[in-house]
Enzyme design. Structure first.
Site, PDB file in Angstrom:
ATOM      1  N   LYS A 292      28.127   0.208 114.942  1.00  0.00           N
ATOM      2  CA  LYS A 292      27.439   1.681 114.626  1.00  0.00           C
ATOM      3  C   LYS A 292      27.289   2.245 115.996  1.00  0.00           C
ATOM      4  CE  LYS A 292      24.127   4.927 114.112  1.00  0.00           C
ATOM      5  NZ  LYS A 292      23.826   5.813 115.055  1.00  0.00           N
TER       6      LYS A 292
ATOM      7  N   SER B 110      17.798   1.671 124.937  1.00  0.00           N
ATOM      8  CA  SER B 110      16.408   1.897 125.515  1.00  0.00           C
ATOM      9  C   SER B 110      15.455   0.857 125.023  1.00  0.00           C
ATOM     10  CB  SER B 110      15.763   3.326 124.919  1.00  0.00           C
ATOM     11  OG  SER B 110      15.668   3.175 123.830  1.00  0.00           O
ATOM     12  N   THR B 111      14.612   0.626 126.007  1.00  0.00           N
ATOM     13  CA  THR B 111      13.453  -0.418 125.519  1.00  0.00           C
ATOM     14  C   THR B 111      12.738  -0.375 124.320  1.00  0.00           C
ATOM     15  OG1 THR B 111      13.429  -1.220 127.855  1.00  0.00           O
ATOM     16  CG2 THR B 111      11.428  -1.676 126.480  1.00  0.00           C
TER      17      THR B 111
ATOM     18  N   GLY C 223      14.954  -0.817 121.576  1.00  0.00           N
ATOM     19  CA  GLY C 223      15.121  -2.577 121.396  1.00  0.00           C
ATOM     20  C   GLY C 223      13.783  -3.185 120.815  1.00  0.00           C
TER      21      GLY C 223
ATOM     22  N   GLU D 215      20.344  -5.833 125.299  1.00  0.00           N
ATOM     23  CA  GLU D 215      20.463  -5.251 126.601  1.00  0.00           C
ATOM     24  C   GLU D 215      19.725  -4.099 126.773  1.00  0.00           C
ATOM     25  OE1 GLU D 215      21.420  -3.747 129.733  1.00  0.00           O
ATOM     26  OE2 GLU D 215      23.358  -3.424 128.801  1.00  0.00           O
TER      27      GLU D 215
ATOM     28  N   CYS E   5      22.212   1.110 133.326  1.00  0.00           N
ATOM     29  CA  CYS E   5      21.230   0.262 133.113  1.00  0.00           C
ATOM     30  C   CYS E   5      20.786  -0.453 134.285  1.00  0.00           C
ATOM     31  CB  CYS E   5      21.162  -0.567 132.045  1.00  0.00           C
ATOM     32  SG  CYS E   5      22.535  -1.709 132.018  1.00  0.00           S
TER      33      CYS E   5
ATOM     34  N   GLU F  11      12.253   4.121 134.014  1.00  0.00           N
ATOM     35  CA  GLU F  11      13.608   4.324 134.281  1.00  0.00           C
ATOM     36  C   GLU F  11      13.761   5.878 133.688  1.00  0.00           C
ATOM     37  OE1 GLU F  11      17.521   2.177 132.492  1.00  0.00           O
ATOM     38  OE2 GLU F  11      16.102   2.494 130.732  1.00  0.00           O
TER      39      GLU F  11
END
Length: 507
Positions: free
Chosen positions: A197, A250-251, A254, A271, A305, A404
């Site tokens: 995806k 993105s965190t 995630g 990741e 990243c 970030e």
């Protein structure tokens, strides 16, 4: 800052080079392109101009089920999991060759999707091919027999490594080819089947990977591609026939995927984001640093990243370091992403552009000093542009030093001792990359052990397909690359058996 923007007419008018895919109606399912069941569309916009130039279908629940079911059929029985490692390796090598054949149109499509300059995207196919070739080289690693004796010598265990099953691979928009191939190559080599995806902003360049797979002879159903909004990704993660999830992004997203996989007891590799530091030691060679500065700290217009977006400089070298960084960034060309000389392109989306601008304004409000760029009008009157910005006089408590940004913004901080520098470098919720610059490699190597991060570069940073790449803390879970990345797509089975003893002699 040198800027230029060559006019980029719509590819539908024939002005853009080599874009075979623009407006498509199909998804890659069970070995071929199949028309979507739905009528929803996702537009694809050129970030350099703001023009819509393509579109893809939004997969329906039925489309998703067809893709996952095809992957499941290709895995079970005498499927892909039962193909010998050497045969899988041969297909991966052909896959690599087919990707390289598509290098130029893949590069241009990628550039039109996310604005990455062709100086960056022109390497995507070769890098993807090298990842496939590396994992093909691990065929003997998979074929080796692992026998472990019981401690008392009475029996032994044969340890089998088996593919985990159908894998959901969810890719980001910043490196839409290489960051999916980092998952795809080990998954296929392990004997898994996949459903990919891509990010909504970059749904067309992945078609070259699907085409290459078919041309390489990958069996039907082993690789499938669906496109659509985040809801499709959520449904893919939750599909009952999916056995593992691998995600880069993105965190916050995630965390959501990790929560779902925890609920389902489903293995996941994440990741995620980073806020890495470039730690300059007092003996740093600033001329040498200037030659790798942009790739280390602002690669892909800051949309990478692991880059070191915080620079930690000893007080006695601070002024000259700020001058060097400012001059280097200000001189780097920003403009037409199709120009091979361009270093900085646009932000990938309008939302990302707005996010970066908000961080620049935050830095100024908190007292940081822009030495180039800053809160200035974008260099062009269309597209999603941000002027690359360097901040001096940054302190560790500022948002630009802690969060970030994912844009062309570099913060320069002072330190008075090595211990203080290490404290600042480790004072982050992330732990992905980092660099140390010194003329003393031994001192830098010793210092690398004190940094709480998954990877550290000495006088440069680059990922190595043969070495593990893993984030700590908010930067992710699990490992990509190296044999460790292959192991992420395998599960073990221990078979215990008695050791036969020779009959006693009667003579």
């Amino acid at each position: 800052m040198r800027t230029r923007l060559v006019d980029q007419p719509s590819p539908l008018a024939g002005g853009a080079p080599e874009l075979p895919y623009t407006h498509t109606d199909d998804l890659f399912i069970d070995g071929g392109w199949k028309r979507s069941d739905g009528s929803g569309r996702t537009a694809v916009t050129n970030p350099a101009t703001g023009e819509v130039w393509g579109s893809v279908p939004q997969a329906t629940a039925a489309d998703l089920d067809r893709a996952v079911s095809a992957a499941h059929r290709a895995f079970v029985g005498t499927g892909w999991r039962d193909v010998t490692p050497s045969t899988r390796a041969a297909i991966l090598l052909r896959f690599a060759d087919e990707i390289e054949k598509r290098s130029k149109p893949l590069s241009h499509t990628n550039t039109f999707e996310n604005g990455s300059p062709v100086a960056e995207t022109s390497r995507a196919a070769a890098n993807a091919a090298s990842i496939f070739r590396y994992y093909a080289g691990l065929a003997n690693h998979l074929a080796a027999t692992d026998i472990r004796p019981f401690p008392d010598g009475s029996a032994e265990t044969v340890v089998f490594r088996e593919p985990i099953g159908v894998c959901a691979l969810i890719a980001p928009w910043n490196f839409p080819i290489n960051l999916v191939v980092a998952k795809l190559a080990p998954a296929l080599m392990a004997g898994c089947t996949v459903v990919i995806k891509p990010a909504s902003a970059t749904p067309l360049s992945i078609r070259f990977i699907a085409d290459a797979a078919a041309a390489a002879g990958l069996p039907s159903g082993v690789l499938n591609v669906i496109t659509g909004p985040s809801a499709i990704g959520d449904a893919l993660v939750r599909h009952p026939l999916v056995s593992k999830v691998a995600f880069t992004g993105s965190t916050p997203v995630g965390r959501s995927i990790a929560a779902t996989c925890g609920e389902l007891l489903r293995p996941v590799t994440l990741e995620l984001g980073g806020k890495s530091s470039a730690l300059l030691l007092p003996d740093v060679d600033l001329d040498a640093l200037s030659r790798v500065l942009i790739r280390t700290c602002m690669r892909n217009t800051g949309q990478t990243c692991y880059i070191s977006t915080r620079m930690l400089v000893p007080a006695e070298r601070y002024a000259e370091a700020v001058d060097m960084v400012t001059a280097t960034i200000a001189a780097a060309p920003q403009g037409d992403p199709l120009d091979p000389a361009t270093v900085f392109g646009p932000s990938a989306t309008s939302a990302q552009r707005d996010t970066v601008v908000s961080y620049i304004r935050s830095g100024i409000a908190e007292g940081a000093r822009p030495t180039t760029g800053g809160d200035v009008p974008p260099p062009f009157d269309r597209g999603f542009w941000v002027t690359p910005t360097v901040f001096a006089d940054v302190t560790p408590d500022m948002r630009i030093a802690r969060e970030e940004i994912f844009g062309p913004v570099l913060s320069i901080l002072r330190y008075s001792s090595i211990d203080e520098a290490v404290t600042i470098a480790n004072d982050t919720s992330f732990g992905l990359g980092g660099t140390i610059f010194s003329t003393d490699d031994d001192a830098a190597l010793a210092l690398a052990g004190r940094l709480d991060t998954g990877s550290v570069g000495i006088n440069f940073f680059a990922s190595n397909h043969a070495a593990p790449f893993a984030g700590r803390h908010d930067s992710g879970l699990g490992t990509e690359f190296g044999p460790e990345g292959l192991a992420a797509y395998l599960q073990t089975k221990s078979v215990h058996r008695r050791i036969a003893t020779a009959p006693a002699s009667r003579g």
